[in-house]
Design a protein around this motif. Structure first.
Motif, PDB file in Angstrom:
ATOM      1  N   THR A  39      20.660 -34.205   1.735  1.00  0.00           N
ATOM      2  CA  THR A  39      20.262 -32.839   2.082  1.00  0.00           C
ATOM      3  C   THR A  39      19.525 -32.818   3.417  1.00  0.00           C
ATOM      4  OG1 THR A  39      20.118 -32.269  -0.258  1.00  0.00           O
ATOM      5  CG2 THR A  39      18.997 -30.803   1.299  1.00  0.00           C
ATOM      6  N   TYR A  42      22.039 -33.273   6.159  1.00  0.00           N
ATOM      7  CA  TYR A  42      22.826 -32.040   6.290  1.00  0.00           C
ATOM      8  C   TYR A  42      22.063 -31.009   7.120  1.00  0.00           C
ATOM      9  CZ  TYR A  42      25.379 -27.828   4.940  1.00  0.00           C
ATOM     10  OH  TYR A  42      26.086 -26.656   4.963  1.00  0.00           O
ATOM     11  N   LEU A  43      20.785 -30.803   6.773  1.00  0.00           N
ATOM     12  CA  LEU A  43      19.983 -29.815   7.496  1.00  0.00           C
ATOM     13  C   LEU A  43      19.735 -30.227   8.949  1.00  0.00           C
ATOM     14  CD1 LEU A  43      17.361 -28.968   4.727  1.00  0.00           C
ATOM     15  CD2 LEU A  43      19.240 -27.507   5.527  1.00  0.00           C
ATOM     16  N   GLN A  44      19.695 -31.524   9.203  1.00  0.00           N
ATOM     17  CA  GLN A  44      19.466 -32.014  10.565  1.00  0.00           C
ATOM     18  C   GLN A  44      20.710 -31.910  11.441  1.00  0.00           C
ATOM     19  OE1 GLN A  44      18.056 -35.965   9.648  1.00  0.00           O
ATOM     20  NE2 GLN A  44      15.915 -35.365   9.899  1.00  0.00           N
ATOM     21  N   THR A  45      21.875 -31.822  10.841  1.00  0.00           N
ATOM     22  CA  THR A  45      23.105 -31.886  11.635  1.00  0.00           C
ATOM     23  C   THR A  45      23.916 -30.587  11.693  1.00  0.00           C
ATOM     24  OG1 THR A  45      24.303 -32.802   9.742  1.00  0.00           O
ATOM     25  CG2 THR A  45      23.379 -34.375  11.324  1.00  0.00           C
ATOM     26  N   LYS A  46      23.788 -29.710  10.703  1.00  0.00           N
ATOM     27  CA  LYS A  46      24.566 -28.465  10.719  1.00  0.00           C
ATOM     28  C   LYS A  46      24.007 -27.530  11.795  1.00  0.00           C
ATOM     29  CE  LYS A  46      27.528 -27.444   8.238  1.00  0.00           C
ATOM     30  NZ  LYS A  46      28.955 -27.580   8.412  1.00  0.00           N
ATOM     31  N   PRO A  47      24.853 -27.029  12.689  1.00  0.00           N
ATOM     32  CA  PRO A  47      24.388 -26.194  13.794  1.00  0.00           C
ATOM     33  C   PRO A  47      23.530 -24.998  13.369  1.00  0.00           C
ATOM     34  CG  PRO A  47      26.676 -26.761  14.117  1.00  0.00           C
ATOM     35  CD  PRO A  47      26.300 -27.253  12.743  1.00  0.00           C
ATOM     36  N   GLU A  48      23.881 -24.360  12.257  1.00  0.00           N
ATOM     37  CA  GLU A  48      23.120 -23.179  11.844  1.00  0.00           C
ATOM     38  C   GLU A  48      21.683 -23.507  11.424  1.00  0.00           C
ATOM     39  OE1 GLU A  48      26.052 -23.902   8.356  1.00  0.00           O
ATOM     40  OE2 GLU A  48      25.998 -24.230  10.497  1.00  0.00           O
ATOM     41  N   TYR A  49      21.414 -24.755  11.073  1.00  0.00           N
ATOM     42  CA  TYR A  49      20.052 -25.175  10.727  1.00  0.00           C
ATOM     43  C   TYR A  49      19.363 -25.861  11.905  1.00  0.00           C
ATOM     44  CZ  TYR A  49      21.460 -24.032   6.016  1.00  0.00           C
ATOM     45  OH  TYR A  49      21.908 -23.354   4.918  1.00  0.00           O
ATOM     46  N   ARG A  50      20.117 -26.568  12.711  1.00  0.00           N
ATOM     47  CA  ARG A  50      19.540 -27.254  13.873  1.00  0.00           C
ATOM     48  C   ARG A  50      18.883 -26.270  14.831  1.00  0.00           C
ATOM     49  NH1 ARG A  50      23.325 -30.850  16.988  1.00  0.00           N
ATOM     50  NH2 ARG A  50      21.372 -31.393  17.980  1.00  0.00           N
ATOM     51  N   THR A  51      19.377 -25.051  14.873  1.00  0.00           N
ATOM     52  CA  THR A  51      18.802 -24.054  15.774  1.00  0.00           C
ATOM     53  C   THR A  51      17.556 -23.383  15.184  1.00  0.00           C
ATOM     54  OG1 THR A  51      20.239 -22.313  14.913  1.00  0.00           O
ATOM     55  CG2 THR A  51      21.032 -23.542  16.840  1.00  0.00           C
TER      56      THR A  51
END
Length: 88
Positions: A39, A42-51
């Motif tokens: 998890t 996932y949060l570190q790599t998905k663009p919608e969360y990285r921003t």
């Protein structure tokens, strides 16, 4: 050492089914640790969360002491798995 094993299991799994197959016989604590790390990644790599997220820490493993004190987190595990710091 366990952290390295967790990252290796995740890296060597090409699908959710493959990961689950590797964990089928593992202890529940280890399964939970793998899911927490997955998890976090996932949060570190998905663009919608990285921003939106600056940092994502696994509680008990890598959260800075300063953040722990600020949030008044307990020393013992009370079911909190991840803490995220937003960019805002």
């Amino acid at each position: 050492m366990q952290s390295k094993a967790i990252d290796q299991i995740i890296a060597e799994s090409g699908s959710w089914d493959e990961l689950w197959g590797k964990l089928r016989e593992a202890e529940n604590k280890f399964k939970g640790d793998v899911f927490e790390r997955l998890t976090q990644l996932y949060l570190q790599t998905k663009p919608e969360y990285r921003t939106k997220l600056r940092e994502i820490w696994r509680v008990g493993n890598d959260i800075p002491e300063k953040v722990k004190r600020y949030l008044q987190l307990p020393d013992q595990d009370e079911g909190i798995d991840l803490i995220a710091q937003t960019i805002d």
